[in-house]
Design an enzyme around this catalytic site. Structure first.
Site, PDB file in Angstrom:
ATOM      1  N   LYS A 161       0.992  -1.228   0.138  1.00 13.66           N
ATOM      2  CA  LYS A 161      -0.031   0.045  -0.072  1.00 13.66           C
ATOM      3  C   LYS A 161       0.927   1.115  -0.043  1.00 13.66           C
ATOM      4  O   LYS A 161       0.714   2.079  -0.936  1.00 13.66           O
ATOM      5  CB  LYS A 161      -0.620  -0.024   1.189  1.00 13.66           C
ATOM      6  CG  LYS A 161      -1.789  -0.946   1.380  1.00 13.66           C
ATOM      7  CD  LYS A 161      -3.047  -0.886   2.640  1.00 13.66           C
ATOM      8  CE  LYS A 161      -2.005  -1.252   3.966  1.00 13.66           C
ATOM      9  NZ  LYS A 161      -1.597  -2.534   4.229  1.00 13.66           N
ATOM     10  N   GLU A 187       0.900   5.425  11.279  1.00 11.21           N
ATOM     11  CA  GLU A 187       1.788   4.245  10.557  1.00 11.21           C
ATOM     12  C   GLU A 187       3.151   4.670  11.359  1.00 11.21           C
ATOM     13  O   GLU A 187       3.610   5.286  12.242  1.00 11.21           O
ATOM     14  CB  GLU A 187       1.800   4.540   9.210  1.00 11.21           C
ATOM     15  CG  GLU A 187       0.396   3.948   8.474  1.00 11.21           C
ATOM     16  CD  GLU A 187       0.237   2.550   8.560  1.00 11.21           C
ATOM     17  OE1 GLU A 187       1.126   1.707   8.218  1.00 11.21           O
ATOM     18  OE2 GLU A 187      -0.840   2.084   9.121  1.00 11.21           O
ATOM     19  N   ARG A 188       4.184   3.731  10.417  1.00  7.67           N
ATOM     20  CA  ARG A 188       5.477   4.002  11.280  1.00  7.67           C
ATOM     21  C   ARG A 188       6.128   5.425  11.086  1.00  7.67           C
ATOM     22  O   ARG A 188       5.846   5.887   9.767  1.00  7.67           O
ATOM     23  CB  ARG A 188       6.464   2.804  10.580  1.00  7.67           C
ATOM     24  CG  ARG A 188       5.789   1.478  10.579  1.00  7.67           C
ATOM     25  CD  ARG A 188       6.850   0.544   9.742  1.00  7.67           C
ATOM     26  NE  ARG A 188       6.045  -0.592   9.436  1.00  7.67           N
ATOM     27  CZ  ARG A 188       5.111  -1.017   8.626  1.00  7.67           C
ATOM     28  NH1 ARG A 188       4.749   0.034   8.032  1.00  7.67           N
ATOM     29  NH2 ARG A 188       4.322  -2.175   8.637  1.00  7.67           N
TER      30      ARG A 188
HETATM   31  N1  ATP Z   1       5.724  -2.411  -6.475  1.00  4.14           N
HETATM   32  C1  ATP Z   1       6.535  -3.100  -5.829  1.00  4.14           C
HETATM   33  N2  ATP Z   1       7.694  -3.395  -6.291  1.00  4.14           N
HETATM   34  C2  ATP Z   1       8.494  -4.113  -5.637  1.00  4.14           C
HETATM   35  N3  ATP Z   1       8.404  -4.693  -4.289  1.00  4.14           N
HETATM   36  C3  ATP Z   1       7.211  -4.218  -3.602  1.00  4.14           C
HETATM   37  C4  ATP Z   1       6.304  -3.391  -4.255  1.00  4.14           C
HETATM   38  N4  ATP Z   1       5.257  -3.179  -3.441  1.00  4.14           N
HETATM   39  C5  ATP Z   1       5.713  -3.631  -2.368  1.00  4.14           C
HETATM   40  N5  ATP Z   1       6.797  -4.255  -2.363  1.00  4.14           N
HETATM   41  C6  ATP Z   1       7.566  -5.124  -1.423  1.00  4.14           C
HETATM   42  O1  ATP Z   1       6.451  -5.193  -0.322  1.00  4.14           O
HETATM   43  C7  ATP Z   1       7.139  -4.402   0.875  1.00  4.14           C
HETATM   44  C8  ATP Z   1       5.980  -4.227   1.794  1.00  4.14           C
HETATM   45  O2  ATP Z   1       5.421  -2.932   1.020  1.00  4.14           O
HETATM   46  P1  ATP Z   1       4.599  -1.900   1.919  1.00  4.14           P
HETATM   47  O3  ATP Z   1       5.427  -1.389   2.984  1.00  4.14           O
HETATM   48  O4  ATP Z   1       4.256  -0.650   0.738  1.00  4.14           O
HETATM   49  O5  ATP Z   1       3.435  -2.444   2.499  1.00  4.14           O
HETATM   50  P2  ATP Z   1       2.097  -2.099   3.282  1.00  4.14           P
HETATM   51  O6  ATP Z   1       0.850  -2.582   2.617  1.00  4.14           O
HETATM   52  O7  ATP Z   1       2.289  -0.493   3.237  1.00  4.14           O
HETATM   53  O8  ATP Z   1       2.259  -2.489   4.552  1.00  4.14           O
HETATM   54  P3  ATP Z   1       1.745  -2.173   6.052  1.00  4.14           P
HETATM   55  O9  ATP Z   1       0.381  -2.404   5.852  1.00  4.14           O
HETATM   56  O10 ATP Z   1       2.674  -2.994   6.838  1.00  4.14           O
HETATM   57  O11 ATP Z   1       1.939  -0.769   6.206  1.00  4.14           O
HETATM   58  C9  ATP Z   1       8.051  -3.513   0.471  1.00  4.14           C
HETATM   59  O12 ATP Z   1       9.183  -3.411   1.198  1.00  4.14           O
HETATM   60  C10 ATP Z   1       8.729  -4.256  -0.660  1.00  4.14           C
HETATM   61  O13 ATP Z   1       9.522  -5.207  -0.694  1.00  4.14           O
HETATM   62 MG    MG Z   2       2.247   1.012   4.701  1.00  3.52          MG
END
Ligand code: ATP
Ligand code: MG
Length: 566
Positions: A161, A187-188
């Site tokens: 996300k 968030e973080r």
């Molecule tokens: N488009 C992308 N290309 C490559 N790797 C990706 C991509 N999107 C996400 N990732 C991988 O997934 C990991 C987690 O992504 P992200 O931090 O955006 O998740 P999130 O959904 O925001 O998680 P949270 O709910 O914990 O905040 C990233 O650190 C990366 O390694």
């Molecule tokens: Mg996130």
């Protein structure tokens, strides 16, 4: 807020403190709901939430209550929480109180505006509907966003996300000359810092405003930081007449903060422990995100889905406010198909022929149909193998898998760890690519050639590179055997029946050339060309395949490279 505390009149004393909840006994009239009080020597900011009786009020602290004691003096700031607005807020980072937290110079000329504003009246809202191009293929093709609309990125932990949101800022700011407001809610803490540095490095800070109330802040602060960011966005829309992209990471944390505040105030919880006022609180925030004659606030909100359960009340309530819902899938993320958008479960109210046009609509419908057919066939493939499918179904699978790979995209936001430069793709290029894949123009290309590319013409180059690499790494071919005398009619070539023209049965499994590995039970499209000989055999299959417009690439070599697709 920069009001001098000593200038505020004393209105009472602290009566009780329970965590973030502070009760105040007032000497004279009670302060209005949402008034910010300043309590004690450390100047804790308390927002009035309830009038308990004729002399006392209950509030929730927006700062830490550590060190606060009963009997300490409470001052009235005279109004609600305020946010700074003015041209000088652009390029700065703020906390919920409007104080800058980027270590930069003092804020220039600003006016302070209450964070509690009414949504624009219906008569002021713009009635035209426009598509908001993001440059991200999967979104532009299947889930078009609305200019001035609200889009949600739904997903459990770690499905991408934040990465997708960051990419949208890149695309918006670097190519559309728009303004972005990033609002970090619960968030973080490090993500705010990282985002700031990234934006600084990319040189897009002068077109951004950041407001943070992260997970280290008390619930009262996390509950109000969205209002503060929205107040700034409204200023930029109404007075600067700018188009604003408001990114919220994460709106679920706003609901969660509301739940904590409600619990602290002793209100009865409703379904699954959520506050009974969730719908009202969310609507009060979401309704302010609107499109007026002056400008538009387009909002993209990350929505954390607890335990990947899309029926969670928080997710359900957010859904109802959105014009587009992008669902991120853990399965796609685990396959490396980033952005991990669940193409079948994501939807947009914009996807109608009247808005996106007949061609785009027809194409999107065909894409969905192909992907849905593939999803239906997945179980059969897992149980019986790809070989058991009818020739038509096998073509559908090939199309869908190529489409899925074409809709992956390298992001600028992940360039640091993927070392693939980020790509933006125009809607025309995206539609062109999808159309050509659906027309089987790339049916003889390895799936890998379509993975993590920008526009479709990159597939041709990528396939050539893959082919060259495969050719240089393959062992030298053995010397050809001496010509043999004419022999009786030869048996059918190994693995030669074009997989989509004849349907092998269980009793007559296709024979394999020496050294070739058997087809996997899961029917992976990419396993059969594991060795050069199998590759050559598949090449024959490929040559026999009806490929309408073969692209300039050696089919045998392509088939050899097919084994490396993700
Ligand atoms: N488009 C992308 N290309 C490559 N790797 C990706 C991509 N999107 C996400 N990732 C991988 O997934 C990991 C987690 O992504 P992200 O931090 O955006 O998740 P999130 O959904 O925001 O998680 P949270 O709910 O914990 O905040 C990233 O650190 C990366 O390694
Ligand atoms: Mg996130």
């Amino acid at each position: 807020m920069t009001i001098d505390a000593s200038a505020c009149p004393v209105i009472g004393v602290v009566l009780a403190i329970r965590g973030s909840v502070v009760d105040v006994r007032c000497h004279a009239r009670l302060p209005r709901i949402f008034t910010v009080l300043r309590a004690g020597e450390q100047d804790a900011l308390v927002e009035v939430m309830a009038h308990l009786d004729a002399t006392s009020v209950r509030g929730v602290s927006l700062t830490s209550t550590q060190g606060l004691a009963r009997g300490m003096l409470v001052r009235d700031s005279g109004g609600p929480l305020l946010a700074p607005v003015g041209p000088s807020i652009i390029g700065r980072m703020f906390d919920v109180f409007g104080a800058t937290s980027d270590g930069g110079p003092p804020l220039g000329e600003v006016t302070w505006r209450s964070v509690h504003q009414a949504p624009p009246a219906l008569t002021q809202r713009a009635t035209t509907t426009q598509v908001f191009a993001t440059g991200i293929k999967a979104i532009d093709a299947l889930v078009p966003l609305e200019r001035g609309g609200k889009a949600g990125l739904f997903g459990g932990a770690g499905v991408g996300k934040t990465v997708l949101l960051t990419e949208m800022i890149h695309n918006m700011v670097t190519h559309q000359q728009g303004l972005s407001i990033f609002c970090g809610i619960g968030e973080r803490l490090r993500e705010g810092e990282e985002l700031y540095r990234e934006m600084q490095k990319a040189g897009v800070l002068p077109s951004m405003v950041m407001v943070f109330g992260q997970m280290n802040e008390p619930p009262g602060c996390r509950f109000r930081v969205g209002h503060a960011a929205l107040t700034m966005a409204e200023y930029l829309r109404d007075e600067q007449h700018r188009d604003v992209l408001l990114l919220v990471d994460n709106i679920f944390r706003f609901i969660q903060a509301g739940m904590e505040v409600s619990g602290l105030l002793g209100q009865m919880p409703s379904r699954l422990g959520y506050q009974s006022t969730m719908a009202t609180e969310l609507a009060a925030l979401e309704e302010r995100i609107a499109n007026t004659a002056h400008g538009a606030i387009t909002s993209i909100q990350a929505v954390y889905v607890p335990a990947d359960d899309l029926t969670d009340p928080a997710a359900v309530h957010v859904f109802s406010h959105l014009s587009a819902s992008i669902v991120l899938s853990r399965q796609r993320a685990s396959e490396g198909l980033y952005p991990a958008i669940d193409l079948l479960h994501s939807n947009s109210k914009m996807a109608t022929p009247g808005i996106i046009g007949a061609r785009h609509y027809a194409l999107a419908s065909r894409m969905r149909q192909t992907l849905a057919q593939y999803a239906d066939l997945k179980d059969i493939i897992a149980m019986l193998g790809l070989e058991q499918l009818s020739p038509e179904d096998r073509l559908v699978v090939g199309r869908a898998r190529r489409l899925e790979r074409f809709l992956t995209q390298p992001f600028s936001a992940t360039e640091a760890f993927s070392s693939i430069p980020g790509k933006q793709v125009s809607l025309l290029d995206t539609l062109d690519g999808c159309e050509r894949i659906l027309a089987d123009e790339f049916a003889h290309y390895p799936e890998e050639a379509l993975y993590m590319i920008g526009a479709i013409n990159e597939a041709v180059d990528k396939a050539r590179i893959t082919v060259d690499a495969a050719a240089s790494s393959s062992p030298p071919s053995p010397p050809s055997p001496p010509p043999s005398p004419p022999s009786p009619p030869a048996p059918p070539a190994p693995l030669s029946p074009p997989s989509h023209l004849s349907k092998p049965t269980k009793s007559t499994p296709p024979s394999l050339p020496p050294g070739a590995s058997p087809p996997e039970a899961h029917g992976s499209m990419t396993t059969r060309a594991a060795t050069p000989s199998a590759g050559a055999a598949l090449a024959r299959t490929v040559e026999a395949a009806p490929a309408p417009a073969p692209a300039p690439i050696p089919a045998a070599a392509v088939a050899t490279a097919a084994g490396a697709a993700p």
